[in-house]
Each structure stands twice: as structure tokens, then as C-alpha cells.
Scaffold this motif. Structure first.
Motif, PDB file in Angstrom:
ATOM      1  N   TYR A  85      13.306 -35.847 -66.877  1.00 43.71           N
ATOM      2  CA  TYR A  85      14.266 -36.470 -65.494  1.00 43.71           C
ATOM      3  C   TYR A  85      13.431 -36.730 -64.777  1.00 43.71           C
ATOM      4  CZ  TYR A  85      17.614 -36.522 -62.194  1.00 43.71           C
ATOM      5  OH  TYR A  85      17.985 -37.680 -61.177  1.00 43.71           O
ATOM      6  N   HIS A  92      11.678 -44.278 -61.767  1.00 40.83           N
ATOM      7  CA  HIS A  92      11.887 -45.375 -61.052  1.00 40.83           C
ATOM      8  C   HIS A  92      11.377 -45.602 -59.235  1.00 40.83           C
ATOM      9  CE1 HIS A  92      15.925 -47.211 -59.206  1.00 40.83           C
ATOM     10  NE2 HIS A  92      15.931 -45.613 -58.451  1.00 40.83           N
ATOM     11  N   MET A  96      10.623 -49.260 -58.407  1.00 40.17           N
ATOM     12  CA  MET A  96      11.124 -50.330 -57.596  1.00 40.17           C
ATOM     13  C   MET A  96      10.491 -50.388 -56.254  1.00 40.17           C
ATOM     14  SD  MET A  96      14.362 -50.630 -58.120  1.00 40.17           S
ATOM     15  CE  MET A  96      15.749 -50.652 -59.972  1.00 40.17           C
ATOM     16  N   GLY A 155       7.708 -37.220 -58.436  1.00 41.43           N
ATOM     17  CA  GLY A 155       7.945 -38.355 -56.895  1.00 41.43           C
ATOM     18  C   GLY A 155       7.340 -39.252 -56.793  1.00 41.43           C
ATOM     19  N   TRP A 156       8.413 -40.129 -55.829  1.00 39.62           N
ATOM     20  CA  TRP A 156       7.577 -41.583 -55.519  1.00 39.62           C
ATOM     21  C   TRP A 156       6.380 -40.941 -54.738  1.00 39.62           C
ATOM     22  CZ3 TRP A 156       7.091 -45.398 -52.124  1.00 39.62           C
ATOM     23  CH2 TRP A 156       8.186 -45.394 -50.572  1.00 39.62           C
ATOM     24  N   TYR A 402      21.378 -34.988 -51.384  1.00 40.63           N
ATOM     25  CA  TYR A 402      21.670 -37.060 -51.316  1.00 40.63           C
ATOM     26  C   TYR A 402      22.175 -37.391 -50.446  1.00 40.63           C
ATOM     27  CZ  TYR A 402      21.224 -36.907 -56.613  1.00 40.63           C
ATOM     28  OH  TYR A 402      20.724 -37.665 -58.086  1.00 40.63           O
ATOM     29  N   PHE A 408      19.237 -44.315 -48.121  1.00 37.73           N
ATOM     30  CA  PHE A 408      17.935 -45.719 -48.299  1.00 37.73           C
ATOM     31  C   PHE A 408      18.348 -45.709 -49.704  1.00 37.73           C
ATOM     32  CE2 PHE A 408      15.825 -41.914 -51.178  1.00 37.73           C
ATOM     33  CZ  PHE A 408      16.211 -42.263 -52.606  1.00 37.73           C
ATOM     34  N   HIS A 409      19.322 -45.908 -50.604  1.00 41.49           N
ATOM     35  CA  HIS A 409      19.149 -46.607 -51.536  1.00 41.49           C
ATOM     36  C   HIS A 409      20.318 -47.887 -50.748  1.00 41.49           C
ATOM     37  CE1 HIS A 409      18.425 -44.503 -54.346  1.00 41.49           C
ATOM     38  NE2 HIS A 409      18.233 -45.500 -55.529  1.00 41.49           N
ATOM     39  N   ARG A 469      18.038 -33.522 -53.738  1.00 36.30           N
ATOM     40  CA  ARG A 469      18.191 -35.021 -54.763  1.00 36.30           C
ATOM     41  C   ARG A 469      17.405 -34.016 -55.513  1.00 36.30           C
ATOM     42  NH1 ARG A 469      13.718 -37.827 -50.357  1.00 36.30           N
ATOM     43  NH2 ARG A 469      13.871 -39.123 -52.621  1.00 36.30           N
ATOM     44  N   ARG A 470      16.615 -35.104 -56.459  1.00 37.08           N
ATOM     45  CA  ARG A 470      15.550 -34.899 -57.671  1.00 37.08           C
ATOM     46  C   ARG A 470      16.124 -33.297 -58.016  1.00 37.08           C
ATOM     47  NH1 ARG A 470      10.453 -35.832 -53.977  1.00 37.08           N
ATOM     48  NH2 ARG A 470      10.396 -37.528 -53.818  1.00 37.08           N
TER      49      ARG A 470
HETATM   50  C1  HEM Z   1      20.232 -50.075 -58.569  1.00 38.04           C
HETATM   51  C2  HEM Z   1      20.760 -49.279 -58.916  1.00 38.04           C
HETATM   52  C3  HEM Z   1      19.991 -48.497 -58.475  1.00 38.04           C
HETATM   53  C4  HEM Z   1      20.635 -46.587 -59.155  1.00 38.04           C
HETATM   54  C5  HEM Z   1      21.597 -46.552 -59.558  1.00 38.04           C
HETATM   55  C6  HEM Z   1      20.191 -45.816 -58.503  1.00 38.04           C
HETATM   56  C7  HEM Z   1      19.976 -44.418 -58.998  1.00 38.04           C
HETATM   57  C8  HEM Z   1      18.449 -43.880 -58.121  1.00 38.04           C
HETATM   58  C9  HEM Z   1      18.721 -42.761 -58.366  1.00 38.04           C
HETATM   59  C10 HEM Z   1      19.701 -41.532 -59.707  1.00 38.04           C
HETATM   60  C11 HEM Z   1      18.218 -41.508 -58.398  1.00 38.04           C
HETATM   61  C12 HEM Z   1      17.601 -40.283 -57.860  1.00 38.04           C
HETATM   62  C13 HEM Z   1      18.086 -39.482 -57.158  1.00 38.04           C
HETATM   63  C14 HEM Z   1      17.806 -38.046 -57.212  1.00 38.04           C
HETATM   64  O1  HEM Z   1      17.588 -37.587 -58.222  1.00 38.04           O
HETATM   65  O2  HEM Z   1      16.693 -37.345 -56.292  1.00 38.04           O
HETATM   66  C15 HEM Z   1      17.144 -42.557 -57.436  1.00 38.04           C
HETATM   67  C16 HEM Z   1      16.240 -42.530 -56.467  1.00 38.04           C
HETATM   68  C17 HEM Z   1      15.130 -43.430 -56.298  1.00 38.04           C
HETATM   69  N1  HEM Z   1      15.019 -44.503 -56.297  1.00 38.04           N
HETATM   70 FE1  HEM Z   1      17.074 -46.165 -57.029  1.00 38.04          FE
HETATM   71  N2  HEM Z   1      18.341 -46.577 -57.492  1.00 38.04           N
HETATM   72  C18 HEM Z   1      19.429 -48.332 -57.560  1.00 38.04           C
HETATM   73  C19 HEM Z   1      18.490 -48.840 -57.111  1.00 38.04           C
HETATM   74  C20 HEM Z   1      17.191 -48.260 -56.437  1.00 38.04           C
HETATM   75  C21 HEM Z   1      16.499 -49.722 -55.363  1.00 38.04           C
HETATM   76  C22 HEM Z   1      16.598 -50.878 -55.753  1.00 38.04           C
HETATM   77  C23 HEM Z   1      14.776 -49.213 -55.443  1.00 38.04           C
HETATM   78  C24 HEM Z   1      14.288 -49.680 -54.509  1.00 38.04           C
HETATM   79  C25 HEM Z   1      13.888 -50.771 -54.316  1.00 38.04           C
HETATM   80  C26 HEM Z   1      15.032 -47.475 -55.453  1.00 38.04           C
HETATM   81  C27 HEM Z   1      14.261 -46.395 -54.769  1.00 38.04           C
HETATM   82  C28 HEM Z   1      14.654 -45.321 -55.160  1.00 38.04           C
HETATM   83  C29 HEM Z   1      14.010 -44.708 -54.962  1.00 38.04           C
HETATM   84  C30 HEM Z   1      11.937 -44.821 -53.720  1.00 38.04           C
HETATM   85  C31 HEM Z   1      14.228 -43.446 -55.324  1.00 38.04           C
HETATM   86  C32 HEM Z   1      13.944 -42.074 -54.948  1.00 38.04           C
HETATM   87  C33 HEM Z   1      12.640 -41.067 -56.484  1.00 38.04           C
HETATM   88  C34 HEM Z   1      12.384 -39.769 -56.054  1.00 38.04           C
HETATM   89  O3  HEM Z   1      12.774 -39.362 -55.149  1.00 38.04           O
HETATM   90  O4  HEM Z   1      10.362 -40.023 -56.259  1.00 38.04           O
HETATM   91  N3  HEM Z   1      16.035 -47.731 -55.983  1.00 38.04           N
HETATM   92  N4  HEM Z   1      17.790 -43.777 -57.515  1.00 38.04           N
END
Ligand code: HEM
Ligand SMILES: [Cu+2]
Length: 850
Positions: A85, A92, A96, A155-156, A402, A408-409, A469-470
């Protein structure tokens, strides 16, 4: 009008074009046959590959998101384990941000900008092609680490100390560091292309305030990349050095500071959000006027807003660090600034709404418009929650929950994914006659819109209920199950929408891929990209007199296609484009452009191999690949800088030179932008140096005591830097007349390069002799980092000097044809200046402390 025909200086020129002219133009721009098509560098092909790759990464990262949502759908789930995970959310987020959001915007600009400017192509097509291949290869390798369990899991934003070797021992973090560093090089290459392209290849008459707004947004985008990306490049460099060689930049136990990483990362990371959003806004500013069939209200205001956003977004980075114990005064400042940056975005939103409102029921509710309305709705919510988290006490509550994921989404998906889909539907007819289905498009929109809100809105609530988160899972007893199940269902609805779109794309490309014939202007838009076009872009380059030329001059399309404007032919028989002045867009010279080739591809492949092999510590092979990459790049550059061909007629009574050197040339501009990149890297370094001093002043040396070398070392090093400037200046004067070779010019160039090498050599030697070691403490690490940074530039100057020498001795460099020398000399001047500054800092600062 008959009087036009008699006067060839008046455009449009209605005398029929000579036979064979069009065929020659087509020949110059034709694709190579068969599989060799991949060596093509024309924007119409490279751009499509670029977008395709970026979209693929969106889909891949989307699949990862779905896996996460399945895992989170209910509490105590054991679908995937914790470690996987962690890797998945890191990949992810990273994919992205770095492999989708930024590249897709550069890709759009590769396709759209030349068309919007009615230019044959942007000025450095090979550089774009290089950037694309580097990105595709680097990106795919980075992504595939997820299949081997080699992905980073920090993490990113990869905060140390978690990402230091002690807590992340494997190669996983190194993949992130080198992969991302490499992809940033590709982004910077793209930024250089965009800046020089926007400022120098606009059509005659398109002054800055007639530039299409997408062009403005990309200009700000590229400028922001130039100033923001170096911070993260430096940070990744430092972290990688610390992981590999133990120079303590971030390790607090050895007088480093993990917070330095956060400062550097967010100095890049916050602007990054706007780097992603601004192009989206630019796209919206192009589509809204067409759908409303009227000029956009507030063009100038929007330009000011774009620039202001770009500028202020650099002052906000600390809001990602509110909870790290920042002094209260800074908190207040950054909190206020974070709210203030909402104002320019607000201005844009009001402009769009005003334009839509002014059109009333003439506003066309097509698929692109739906996506734009969806964007406005989602982005507004994201902006509002943004202002909420700018309030420090609220942020302290919401941080790492969350709520932030939802926020941010909303900003990212609202601010860029929805405009992107609007773009696909809107500009698709420009690329092909067969269009994406409007009917299916509506399904795509509603599925995505509903799915998105169902997925992400509940996260605000689960975040406020305390869900961090995370986390890979949570106990059922927390009561977050229902909200998470709703989110998961929403994510799948959203994915279904994307799936319908993908199916439609496949159908559409199966119907036609080869036929490039495009539909002319189905939306009745006003800007130049809707002129009839082919591989060579427009048949002739129009004079622009307004912001919406196609609306103001109904005959324009016909005249342009008939070759009645500038450059209706391939004047030199090769690929070429008109270079104009940066503000007024007056024609200045004709740029002869390179054609298809392989060198840039080899360069990309070997550069990628170099970085990736370094990651797995195969140092020897990596070095071989690095050398091959340099060699391929030199081969590629060897073919540039063709000999002057005298003046050529471009129509309208204008004749232009075919060669330009000095400050008017596109090469000079590119070099200046590159130097700005180097300078921002260095400024970030100086910041880091001073920052670490404030954290650990006790390890900074005091005067008289070692390890502070004597001032004489600095004096001799600095003199060498100055001498090098002098040598290059004199070499400039000594360049020979065309057809001859000058030994003194050669010797002076060699002397210049040697002085630089000796200068950094002395710097390194003096420190080593004084007993300072880089692994000792953060002071030592910073001093040696300075030497590495300047040393890199010196090495580049040395290679470029060797290249210029080779051209000098083969008769390809002289007082007229001199671009290869000028580039080396410009970089040498800058390197010397940076070296001087380095001496001032390293020798002066500790002495100043007394
Ligand atoms: C299209 C559907 C998308 C879904 C369903 C989705 C879902 C998620 C989920 C479930 C997480 C994890 C949160 C966690 O565990 O803390 C996440 C993290 C993230 N998402 Fe998305 N996301 C989507 C699109 C995007 C897009 C388009 C971007 C950027 C352009 C993006 C950027 C990020 C970033 C930067 C994180 C943080 C990762 C981290 O905590 O290191 N996501 N997203
Ligand atoms: Cu921010």
C-alpha cells in the motif's frame, strides 16, 4: 480587389502561386517512410506520442488508485499488505504529479502552440523529441518498479529522515530520486522550448497582448518550471548524495536538518500545483470564448492574474509546513499569502463566468462546455477548502487527514483533469476528421463528474472524523466504513467514465490514423490553430491584427491556404520557420530547422540508462552509458547550426537573413534560459547553506582555525575565473574569417576552459588540504557541494569548448557562423561568475561572522 494583385508588397498577395511550390513544402515536411517514422521530430507526430504516453501514465496511476480504494473500502481489510500500500500511494502520487500532470501540459503545448502561432514548428524540435523519449523511457522504468516491489514507499514528497538509508535501506528510494531527477531534466528541456517558442516564433503582428491565453499560461508555466524545478533537483541531488556517500545534509544527528528538505521540496511543490493548474486555466480561456462565440471578457486582467499567480505562488511554500514548529510571525505571513493567492484565481473564474453570462443562451452546451462547467464547480470547492486550510489553527487539525486528500484532489482533478478532457473533445477535430463522439462524451462527463464527487466529497467528512491519510487500513470500530465504501464506489464510477472515453478513442483511431486531413473549424473558433493545416502546419503565415483573427477576417482561412501570406513555400528547400522579435513580433530571420534523426533518441536512451544503472549501483556500465549519451548529444548538435545561405524572400516584399547569431538568435535565448536554470539552482544552494548555518552554527569554522583555508587560495582561484572570462572574450575577437582557421582563437578557448578547470581544482584542493571532509558535518557537506555544482558547469563548458574547437578546425565555426562558440562562451561567463560567488560565500561568510 485588383489593386492588390499589382502590388506584391500588399498581403494577401493574390497572384497565383508558382506550380510545384506546395509539393516542395510537402516534401520538406514529409514523414520518413515506414517504421523510421519514429525518428520524426515534427510536432504533429511527437505531440501525439507525448500525449499518448502521458495519458497512459494517468491510466496506470488511476489503476493504482482503484487498488487503494478497494483496500480502503472497509475497515480491517487484508486485500493488500501495508508495504505494498505504501508503495502504491507513493507511485500513484508521484506518477500523477511528475509523469502525468506536468508532461501532459507540455505535450499539449507541443501540439497546440505551433498551430496557435501559425508557426511551422517550435524552434527546437529535436529537443522536444529528446524530452519525449527521455520521459517515456524513464517513466516506464520508474513505474515498472511497482511490479518488483522496488518502488519507493516514502510518499510523493519523500521526507527524510524516513527516506535516509537508515530507515529506507533498499534501492527503492533511489529509484524515486534518480527517476524524478531525470524526468525533471525532460521538463526543463520542454520549458526552454516553450519560452523561446512563445517569445520568438509568433506570427508577424501578434504582439504580446494578442497572444492566445493558452500561450500566456504556458509562458508562465515554463518560467515557473525554470525557477521551481531547480529546487527539487538540488534537493534530490543532496538526498541521493547523502544516501550514497553519507554527506550529512538532512541527518540531524550530524548537524544536518530534515526540515531543509521540506523547505526545498515545497519551494518547488507549491508552485508545482500552479504549474499544473495554470495551463488548465489557459485551456479554459481558449474554449470559453468559442463556446460563447464572443471575445473573452477581461483578457488583460487574466494575463495579470496568470503572472501574479506564478509570482506569488513562490511565496507560499511554508503552508505545507504549518505544523512543524515555524515561528508565529512566519505563520501569519504565509497564512495571509496563501489566502491572497486565491484572488488571481478568482479573477479568472469571474472572467469565465462573465463571458458565459454575456453569451446567455448562445452559450453552446457541448461536451467541452460540460467539462468546463464541471471544472468550475469542482475547482471552486477545492479553492474554498484551500482557504480553510490556509487558516493555521484549522490546518493543525486537518493536517495529514483525509480532508487534505479531498482538498488537493478537488484542486488537481478539478483544475487540470476536467479542463484536459474538455481539451480532448474541443481540439480533437483539429487533429483528425473523425471526431470523438459527442453523445458518448456526455456519458463520459456525467460518469466522471458524479463519480468524482461521490468519491471525494465524503473524504472531507472522514477526514474531519479523524481518518489520517496514508493508512493502509483502519479498525472497523472507528465508524469510517460507510464513508469509505461510498468513496470507493464513486472511484469506480469515475473510472467507468474514463473507460468509456478510452473505448471511444480506440474506435476513433481505428477509423483513421493515417489521414491527417483535419476538419476546418467546426466550432467556429477565432484563433489561428483552426486554420487549415497539414504536416507543415499552415500553408502560409498570416499577419495577425487582432486576438481573434478568424472572426475578424472571414477570408483569412482561404487566403492562408492559398499561400497568399508569408512563407508560402520552403524558401531554402528545407524545414524552416520565421523568427520574430519578442514583443512586437516583427520578422527577423528565417530559422532553418533540423529534420528527422536518430542521435537525439540515442541520447535519450543512454541518458535514461545512465540514471537507471546508477540507481542499481552498476557504476561502471552507467559511466559508459553516460559517455555514450554525451557522444550522441554531440552528434545531434553537430548537425545544427547550418551555414548561412544569404537572404531569402518570404513574400510581402520582405526578405530575411537565414542566419543569426548573438542576442537576436534563438540559440542565444535558449542558452540564457538554461543559465537561469543554473542560477536558480545555485540560489537554492546559497539558501540551503545559510539555512544550515542557522541550524548548526557551531560547525561553521572560525577565522584562523582550520578548516578555513587561507585567503590566498581564494584570491588565486578567483583570478583564474576572471582570466577565463578574458580568454573567452579574446577568443571571440580572434574568430577567423569564413573559410579560414585561427590558431589563436583555438588556444584562447583552450586557455579559457583550462582556467575554469584550474579554478575549481584549486577550490577543491585547498579545502581538502585544510583537512575538511564532506562526510564530517553539514558545513563540510555544503562546501563540497558547492564544488560539485560549479564543477558540473565547468565540465559542461569543457565539453562545449571541445565541440567548438572541432567545428573550428572543420571550418564550421568562424566570425559569421559562430553560434557554437557563443553558447560555450555564454556558459563559461556564467560559470566564472558563479565560481566567483562561490569563493565569496565559502571564504567570506565565515569571516564575516566575526
Ligand atoms: C482519478 C482518480 C483518482 C483517485 C480515485 C485517487 C485516489 C487517491 C488515493 C486513494 C490516494 C491515497 C491517499 C492516502 O492513502 O493517503 C491518493 C493520493 C494522492 N493522489 Fe490521487 N487519485 C486520483 C487522481 C489523482 C490525480 C489526477 C492526481 C494529480 C494530478 C492525484 C494526486 C495524488 C497525490 C499527490 C497523492 C498523495 C500521495 C502521497 O500521499 O504521497 N490523484 N489519491
Ligand atoms: Cu501549497
Amino acid at each position: 480587389m485588383p489593386e492588390r494583385q499589382s502590388d506584391p508588397k500588399r498581403l494577401p498577395n493574390e497572384t497565383p502561386r508558382p506550380p510545384g511550390e506546395l509539393e516542395e513544402l510537402e516534401r520538406a515536411w514529409a514523414y520518413p517512410p515506414g517504421w523510421r517514422k519514429i525518428s520524426e521530430i515534427n510536432n504533429s507526430l511527437v505531440g501525439v506520442i507525448y500525449i499518448g504516453a502521458a495519458f497512459l501514465f494517468f491510466l496506470l496511476a488511476g489503476v493504482l488508485a482503484l487498488i487503494m480504494r478497494v483496500q480502503l473500502s472497509h475497515g480491517d481489510n487484508r486485500f493488500i499488505g501495508q508495504d505494498l500500500y505504501n508503495q502504491i500511494f507513493t507511485v500513484h502520487g508521484t506518477t500523477m504529479m511528475f509523469l502525468f500532470a506536468v508532461p501532459v501540459m507540455e505535450a499539449l503545448s507541443v501540439i497546440l502552440l505551433p498551430q496557435m502561432l501559425a508557426a511551422r514548428d517550435l524552434p527546437f524540435p529535436r529537443l522536444s523529441a529528446f524530452a519525449v523519449w527521455a520521459y517515456v523511457i524513464g517513466g516506464l522504468v520508474f513505474f515498472s518498479t511497482i511490479f518488483y516491489g522496488l518502488s519507493p514507499s516514502g510518499g510523493w514528497f519523500m521526507y527524510p529522515p524516513l527516506t535516509l538509508t537508515r530507515f529506507s535501506p533498499g534501492d527503492n528510494a533511489d529509484f524515486w530520486l534518480l527517476g524524478i531527477g531525470f524526468i525533471e531534466i525532460s521538463a526543463i528541456a520542454g520549458a526552454i522550448e516553450i519560452i523561446v517558442g512563445m517569445l520568438r516564433t509568433r506570427p508577424p503582428g501578434m504582439t504580446l497582448d494578442k497572444m492566445p491565453l493558452f500561450g500566456w499560461s504556458m509562458l508562465v508555466f515554463a518560467a515557473m518550471i525554470v525557477f521551481a524545478f531547480p529546487a527539487v533537483i538540488l534537493a534530490t541531488m543532496m538526498l541521493e548524495i547523502e544516501r550514497s556517500f553519507g554527506w550529512p545534509f538532512f541527518n540531524a544527528a550530524q548537524s544536518g536538518d530534515p526540515l531543509l528538505w521540506q523547505h526545498l521540496f515545497w519551494f518547488f511543490g507549491h508552485p508545482e500545483v500552479y504549474i499544473i493548474f495554470l495551463p488548465g486555466a489557459g485551456l479554459v480561456s481558449m474554449i470559453v470564448p468559442t463556446m460563447a462565440q464572443r471575445p473573452l471578457i477581461g483578457y488583460r486582467l487574466i494575463v495579470v492574474a496568470l503572472i501574479a499567480t506564478g509570482f506569488f505562488s513562490f511565496g507560499l511554500w511554508v503552508h505545507h509546513m504549518f505544523s512543524t514548529g515555524i515561528p508565529a510571525l512566519s505563520l501569519g505571513f504565509f497564512s495571509a499569502a496563501s489566502m491572497a493567492v486565491a484572488v488571481p484565481s478568482g479573477i479568472q473564474v469571474f472572467s469565465w463566468i462573465a463571458t458565459i453570462a454575456a453569451a446567455r443562451d448562445r452559450f453552446r452546451l457541448s461536451t467541452p462546455s460540460l467539462f468546463i462547467l464541471g471544472f468550475l464547480f469542482i475547482f471552486a470547492i477545492g479553492g474554498l477548502t484551500g482557504v480553510m486550510v490556509a487558516v493555521v489553527p484549522f490546518d493543525l487539525q486537518a493536517h495529514d487527514s483525509y480532508f487534505i486528500v479531498a482538498h488537493f484532489h478537488y484542486v488537481l482533478v478539478g483544475g487540470m483533469v476536467f479542463p484536459l478532457f474538455a481539451t480532448f473533445y474541443y481540439w480533437d477535430p483539429m487533429i483528425s476528421r473523425n471526431r470523438l463522439s459527442e453523445r458518448l462524451g456526455r456519458y463520459v462527463f456525467w460518469l466522471m463528474f458524479v463519480g468524482f464527487n461521490v468519491a471525494f466529497f465524503p473524504m472531507h467528512v472522514s477526514g474531519l472524523l479523524g481518518m489520517p491519510r496514508r493508512v493502509w487500513t483502519y479498525p472497523r470500530a472507528m465508524g469510517w466504513d460507510t464513508l469509505n465504501m461510498i468513496s470507493t464506489i464513486g472511484a469506480f464510477i469515475l473510472a467507468l467514465g474514463v473507460l468509456v472515453f478510452v473505448v471511444d478513442i480506440f474506435v476513433r483511431f481505428r477509423r483513421d490514423w493515417e489521414t491527417q486531413r483535419t476538419q476546418t473549424n467546426p466550432w467556429n473558433a477565432g484563433t489561428l490553430e483552426w486554420l487549415p493545416s497539414d504536416l507543415y502546419s499552415m500553408r502560409s503565415v498570416p499577419i495577425v491584427t487582432s486576438r481573434y483573427p478568424l472572426w475578424d477576417r472571414p477570408n483569412l482561412a482561404e487566403d492562408v491556404a492559398a499561400g497568399a501570406y508569408y512563407l508560402p513555400n520552403a524558401a531554402t528547400g528545407r524545414r524552416e520557420t520565421i523568427v520574430t522579435s519578442p514583443i512586437e513580433a516583427r520578422p527577423e530571420y528565417l530559422l532553418e530547422m533540423p529534420g528527422p534523426g536518430w542521435a537525439h533518441m540515442f541520447s535519450a536512451v543512454f541518458t535514461a540508462a545512465f540514471f537507471l544503472l546508477l540507481t542499481v549501483k552498476a557504476v561502471a556500465i552507467a559511466l559508459v552509458c553516460g559517455a555514450l549519451a554525451i557522444f550522441a548529444t554531440l552528434v545531434w548538435c553537430w548537425q545544427l547550426d547550418p551555414p548561412p545561405r544569404g537572404r531569402v524572400e518570404i513574400g510581402g516584399g520582405i526578405s530575411l537573413p537565414t542566419y543569426m547569431s548573438g542576442p537576436s538568435s534563438h540559440a542565444w535565448w535558449a542558452m540564457i534560459v538554461l543559465i537561469l536554470v543554473a542560477a536558480s539552482l545555485y540560489i537554492t544552494f546559497v539558501f540551503s547553506y545559510l539555512y544550515l548555518w542557522t541550524v548548526s552554527p557551531q560547525v561553521w569554522p572560525v577565522v584562523g582555525a582550520s578548516p578555513l583555508p587561507d585567503l590566498r587560495w581564494a584570491a588565486s582561484g578567483a583570478s583564474l575565473m576572471l582570466l577565463s572570462i578574458l580568454a573567452f572574450r579574446m577568443a571571440d575577437r580572434a574568430l577567423p574569417k569564413p573559410g579560414s582557421i585561427s590558431l589563436s582563437a583555438a588556444l584562447l578557448m583552450i586557455a579559457g576552459a583550462l582556467c575554469l578547470i584550474a579554478g575549481v581544482g584549486i577550490e577543491g584542493y585547498a579545502q581538502w588540504r585544510s583537512g575538511l571532509r564532506p562526510g564530517e558535518n553539514s558545513y563540510g557537506a555544503m562546501v563540497y557541494l558547492e564544488i560539485v555544482l560549479t564543477g558540473q558547469l565547468v565540465a559542461t563548458v569543457a565539453v562545449m569548448t571541445g565541440f567548438a574547437l572541432a567545428r573550428l578546425f572543420t571550418g564550421k565555426l568562424d566570425a559569421q557562423r559562430r553560434v557554437s562558440f557563443e553558447s560555450a562562451a555564454l556558459l563559461a561567463y556564467y560559470t566564472a561568475a558563479q565560481g566567483l560567488l562561490g569563493f565569496l560565500l565559502i571564504y567570506g561568510f565565515p569571516r564575516m561572522l566575526e
